[in-house]
Scaffold this motif. Structure first.
Motif, PDB file in Angstrom:
ATOM      1  N   TYR A 235     -31.422  39.631  -5.603  1.00  0.00           N
ATOM      2  CA  TYR A 235     -30.419  38.791  -5.503  1.00  0.00           C
ATOM      3  C   TYR A 235     -29.984  38.255  -3.893  1.00  0.00           C
ATOM      4  CZ  TYR A 235     -25.254  38.446  -5.571  1.00  0.00           C
ATOM      5  OH  TYR A 235     -23.873  38.035  -5.532  1.00  0.00           O
ATOM      6  N   ARG A 236     -30.509  39.085  -3.042  1.00  0.00           N
ATOM      7  CA  ARG A 236     -29.862  38.899  -1.547  1.00  0.00           C
ATOM      8  C   ARG A 236     -31.251  38.502  -0.823  1.00  0.00           C
ATOM      9  NH1 ARG A 236     -26.839  44.418  -1.848  1.00  0.00           N
ATOM     10  NH2 ARG A 236     -28.817  44.699  -2.879  1.00  0.00           N
ATOM     11  N   SER A 237     -31.235  37.758   0.228  1.00  0.00           N
ATOM     12  CA  SER A 237     -32.163  37.354   1.176  1.00  0.00           C
ATOM     13  C   SER A 237     -31.840  36.930   2.266  1.00  0.00           C
ATOM     14  CB  SER A 237     -33.106  36.339   0.575  1.00  0.00           C
ATOM     15  OG  SER A 237     -32.454  35.012   0.330  1.00  0.00           O
ATOM     16  N   VAL A 238     -32.854  36.971   3.331  1.00  0.00           N
ATOM     17  CA  VAL A 238     -32.756  36.492   4.458  1.00  0.00           C
ATOM     18  C   VAL A 238     -33.773  35.369   4.800  1.00  0.00           C
ATOM     19  CG1 VAL A 238     -32.796  36.830   7.395  1.00  0.00           C
ATOM     20  CG2 VAL A 238     -31.914  38.777   5.453  1.00  0.00           C
ATOM     21  N   ASP A 245     -28.609  30.417  -1.572  1.00  0.00           N
ATOM     22  CA  ASP A 245     -27.232  30.072  -1.317  1.00  0.00           C
ATOM     23  C   ASP A 245     -26.642  30.543   0.134  1.00  0.00           C
ATOM     24  OD1 ASP A 245     -26.747  29.502  -4.098  1.00  0.00           O
ATOM     25  OD2 ASP A 245     -26.664  31.325  -4.813  1.00  0.00           O
ATOM     26  N   THR A 246     -27.151  29.976   0.940  1.00  0.00           N
ATOM     27  CA  THR A 246     -26.703  30.164   2.401  1.00  0.00           C
ATOM     28  C   THR A 246     -25.683  29.329   2.394  1.00  0.00           C
ATOM     29  OG1 THR A 246     -28.768  28.581   3.229  1.00  0.00           O
ATOM     30  CG2 THR A 246     -28.935  30.905   3.342  1.00  0.00           C
ATOM     31  N   PHE A 248     -24.759  26.518   4.494  1.00  0.00           N
ATOM     32  CA  PHE A 248     -24.667  25.303   4.273  1.00  0.00           C
ATOM     33  C   PHE A 248     -25.181  24.704   3.022  1.00  0.00           C
ATOM     34  CE2 PHE A 248     -25.458  25.745   9.305  1.00  0.00           C
ATOM     35  CZ  PHE A 248     -24.241  25.408   9.469  1.00  0.00           C
ATOM     36  N   HIS A 249     -26.215  25.400   2.318  1.00  0.00           N
ATOM     37  CA  HIS A 249     -26.516  24.870   1.149  1.00  0.00           C
ATOM     38  C   HIS A 249     -25.362  25.001   0.062  1.00  0.00           C
ATOM     39  CE1 HIS A 249     -28.562  25.535  -2.959  1.00  0.00           C
ATOM     40  NE2 HIS A 249     -29.177  24.642  -2.667  1.00  0.00           N
ATOM     41  N   TYR A 250     -24.520  26.356   0.321  1.00  0.00           N
ATOM     42  CA  TYR A 250     -23.484  26.510  -0.635  1.00  0.00           C
ATOM     43  C   TYR A 250     -22.274  25.325  -0.545  1.00  0.00           C
ATOM     44  CZ  TYR A 250     -19.439  28.764  -2.717  1.00  0.00           C
ATOM     45  OH  TYR A 250     -18.377  29.015  -3.523  1.00  0.00           O
ATOM     46  N   LEU A 251     -22.136  25.132   0.567  1.00  0.00           N
ATOM     47  CA  LEU A 251     -21.092  24.194   0.923  1.00  0.00           C
ATOM     48  C   LEU A 251     -21.525  22.790   0.143  1.00  0.00           C
ATOM     49  CD1 LEU A 251     -19.978  24.983   4.541  1.00  0.00           C
ATOM     50  CD2 LEU A 251     -18.850  25.547   2.509  1.00  0.00           C
ATOM     51  N   ARG A 252     -22.535  22.380   0.436  1.00  0.00           N
ATOM     52  CA  ARG A 252     -23.324  21.397  -0.121  1.00  0.00           C
ATOM     53  C   ARG A 252     -23.123  20.945  -1.403  1.00  0.00           C
ATOM     54  NH1 ARG A 252     -27.416  21.425   2.692  1.00  0.00           N
ATOM     55  NH2 ARG A 252     -28.887  22.010   1.172  1.00  0.00           N
ATOM     56  N   ILE A 253     -23.407  21.993  -2.161  1.00  0.00           N
ATOM     57  CA  ILE A 253     -23.533  22.075  -3.659  1.00  0.00           C
ATOM     58  C   ILE A 253     -22.170  22.307  -4.193  1.00  0.00           C
ATOM     59  CG2 ILE A 253     -26.128  22.606  -3.778  1.00  0.00           C
ATOM     60  CD1 ILE A 253     -25.094  25.455  -4.663  1.00  0.00           C
ATOM     61  N   THR A 254     -21.226  22.753  -3.555  1.00  0.00           N
ATOM     62  CA  THR A 254     -20.031  23.319  -4.172  1.00  0.00           C
ATOM     63  C   THR A 254     -18.954  22.279  -3.912  1.00  0.00           C
ATOM     64  OG1 THR A 254     -20.566  25.494  -3.731  1.00  0.00           O
ATOM     65  CG2 THR A 254     -18.076  25.006  -4.062  1.00  0.00           C
ATOM     66  N   TYR A 255     -18.981  21.676  -2.577  1.00  0.00           N
ATOM     67  CA  TYR A 255     -17.706  20.716  -2.367  1.00  0.00           C
ATOM     68  C   TYR A 255     -18.266  19.260  -2.279  1.00  0.00           C
ATOM     69  CZ  TYR A 255     -15.585  25.197  -1.324  1.00  0.00           C
ATOM     70  OH  TYR A 255     -15.044  26.325  -1.339  1.00  0.00           O
ATOM     71  N   VAL A 307     -28.626  34.225   5.770  1.00  0.00           N
ATOM     72  CA  VAL A 307     -28.486  35.074   4.757  1.00  0.00           C
ATOM     73  C   VAL A 307     -27.663  34.536   3.339  1.00  0.00           C
ATOM     74  CG1 VAL A 307     -27.322  37.361   4.175  1.00  0.00           C
ATOM     75  CG2 VAL A 307     -28.192  37.131   6.437  1.00  0.00           C
ATOM     76  N   SER A 308     -28.267  35.204   2.154  1.00  0.00           N
ATOM     77  CA  SER A 308     -27.740  34.532   1.078  1.00  0.00           C
ATOM     78  C   SER A 308     -27.791  35.838   0.426  1.00  0.00           C
ATOM     79  CB  SER A 308     -28.775  33.615   0.370  1.00  0.00           C
ATOM     80  OG  SER A 308     -29.875  34.190   0.041  1.00  0.00           O
ATOM     81  N   PRO A 309     -26.575  35.705  -0.829  1.00  0.00           N
ATOM     82  CA  PRO A 309     -25.904  34.716  -1.165  1.00  0.00           C
ATOM     83  C   PRO A 309     -24.581  34.729  -0.411  1.00  0.00           C
ATOM     84  CG  PRO A 309     -25.505  36.483  -2.619  1.00  0.00           C
ATOM     85  CD  PRO A 309     -26.314  36.911  -1.709  1.00  0.00           C
ATOM     86  N   PHE A 310     -24.099  33.345  -0.161  1.00  0.00           N
ATOM     87  CA  PHE A 310     -22.900  33.007   0.211  1.00  0.00           C
ATOM     88  C   PHE A 310     -21.981  32.521  -0.812  1.00  0.00           C
ATOM     89  CE2 PHE A 310     -19.816  30.041   2.117  1.00  0.00           C
ATOM     90  CZ  PHE A 310     -19.271  30.795   2.948  1.00  0.00           C
TER      91      PHE A 310
END
Length: 466
Positions: A235-238, A245-246, A248-255, A307-310
């Motif tokens: 589930y989690r990773s560095v 889901d770090t 910048f990736h989260y922000l890019r795919i969510t908004y 770090v993910s997930p964010f």
């Protein structure tokens, strides 16, 4: 009189937030925390390798099992945040009149949190338990710094010192990124500010330093983080900033890009304005507060670059710090207008609080009826399972429609091979209204009558579609 008015204000806040927690439905992980997983979490040693959020995990287990605990937790922790924001403001400069403007602004901002943050904090017990209480200690630390800055006469009793040490340790068992922030902040204060403190608070500062690092060590020696470091955690990773889901990736795919540009520009402008505004201030405590809060805003979220997930819940602490900057400086700047601002923001707070309590109650009633109806359907023979829909999912953390929720299905749906059919909120509540003034011998008879009304609705819908 002032004391009574303040107590009444915070009591009302406690009730408003508490009712949200008591009525909010259990969603996603909440269902497992409140049943078999939560029951086995500590007795079976799952906590030794799941994560180091020992107090956050304990809190969510208790909240999902006991509604009174949910009421108390939702009432106490947000109210404490609001109270600390007001205390920070009062340490900077004395207030005129009753002095609750910062509290009212902060409460309004929390109730008006961006929807994605709200639904993962106040609309989800598991998100609340870890991410909201964790924001308290950084504010408490800032309050202590301001209270003791260039004040050599503050005295701390042994009991107070022990309690502060225990709080410093306990604060580290909620959310990892805030655990790191607490260590960062106390080191920063110890290096740059300890010369400005009296001998009494230097002892307290050393206790906080020891407590924060002891808590951090106890958290991160958990087996989960060893797996994360070696990349064996599912589930989690560095990893790199562009993967999983770090941040910048989260922000890019969510908004949308437009949304990101608008919000990013607004935050940047606010940050730049805060810096230049603070540099011109003559009040040293106000400068310290502004720079400390702004720095914490970015430091606390920085780990999620790799770090993910964010998730949006991870932005709550940053949001609170930015809200504190605005509330405190706005209050100080318009200090002479407190008699006007307090009733204004107080009324807005009350209206927003009643609105959110109403929505929470509606969500909770839907959840309770959903369980009752599912359990009834488990006892009858047919090919279809009907699922009652929420009014909307705007303020609750639903990862998908209730009919596709595996967590709910695992606990409350016996016949999983049935055709899963959603029933619109306004259809099933209309069916419920038709039974309102009728009397039934028992719960089973009521559910039979309700089911008949639902089947009538389904036939009407099918007829219209044809």
């Amino acid at each position: 009189m002032k004391r009574t008015a303040k107590l009444s204000f915070y009591f009302v806040l406690f009730i408003i937030f508490g009712l949200i927690g008591m009525w909010m439905p259990l969603l996603g992980d909440d269902l497992h925390w409140g049943t078999y997983f939560g029951s086995n979490y500590f007795p079976n040693g799952i906590f030794t390798y799941y994560d180091g959020r020992y107090l956050g995990d304990l809190l969510v287990i208790m909240m999902t099992k006991i509604k009174t605990v949910a009421f108390l937790a939702y009432g106490i922790f947000p109210t404490t945040i609001v109270y600390l924001i007001q205390k920070i403001r009062e340490e900077i400069t004395p207030t005129k009149n009753i002095g609750l403007v910062s509290s009212a602004i902060a409460t309004t901002a929390i109730l008006l949190s961006p929807v994605m943050i709200f639904k993962q904090i106040l609309g989800w017990h598991a998100g609340f338990a870890n991410y909201l209480p964790s924001a308290i200690f950084p504010l408490f630390m800032l309050y202590l710094v301001l209270k003791n800055y260039e004040n050599k006469h503050v005295h701390y009793y042994r009991t107070q010192m022990v309690l502060i040490f225990l709080a410093a340790v306990a604060a580290q068992f909620f959310a990892e990124h805030v655990t790191l922030l607490n260590c960062f902040n106390v080191v920063l204060v110890w290096i740059f500010f300890r010369k400005h403190f009296g001998s009494e608070f230097k002892k307290v500062l050393n206790l906080i330093l020891g407590g924060n690092f002891l808590g951090a060590i106890l958290m991160f020696i958990n087996g989960a983080y060893i797996k994360i470091l070696f990349g064996s955690d599912a589930y989690r990773s560095v990893s790199g900033s562009g993967t999983k889901d770090t941040l910048f990736h989260y922000l890019r795919i969510t908004y949308t890009p437009k949304h990101l540009i608008i919000v990013g520009t607004a935050v940047l402008i606010f940050s730049i304005f805060t810096i230049f505004y603070s540099l011109k201030l003559k009040n040293t405590k106000q400068k310290i507060a502004n720079f400390a809060l702004l720095l914490s805003t970015y430091v606390v979220i920085a780990p999620f670059i790799v770090v993910s997930p964010f998730g949006s819940r991870c932005m709550f602490a940053s949001y609170v710090f930015l809200v504190t900057i605005f509330a405190v400086n706005f209050d100080i700047f318009f200090n002479n207008y407190g008699k006007i601002l307090l009733p204004l923001f107080g009324l807005v707070t009350l209206i927003l609080g009643v609105r959110m309590d109403y929505l929470s109650h509606d969500y909770g009633q839907t959840f309770d009826m959903q369980i009752r109806y599912s359990q009834y359907q488990n006892t009858i023979t047919r090919d279809t399972q009907y699922f009652l829909q929420y009014r909307n999912d705007r303020y609750i953390w639903m990862t998908g429609p209730i009919q596709t929720d595996n967590n709910f299905s695992e606990l409350y749906v016996t016949h999983k091979d049935r055709n899963m059919v959603p029933i619109n909120y306004y259809d099933w509540t209309d069916a419920q209204r038709k039974l309102k003034n009728k009397r039934f011998k028992n719960q089973t008879d009521y559910m039979k009558a309700f089911d008949k009304q639902i089947l009538k609705k389904v036939k009407l819908i099918q007829a219209k579609e044809k």
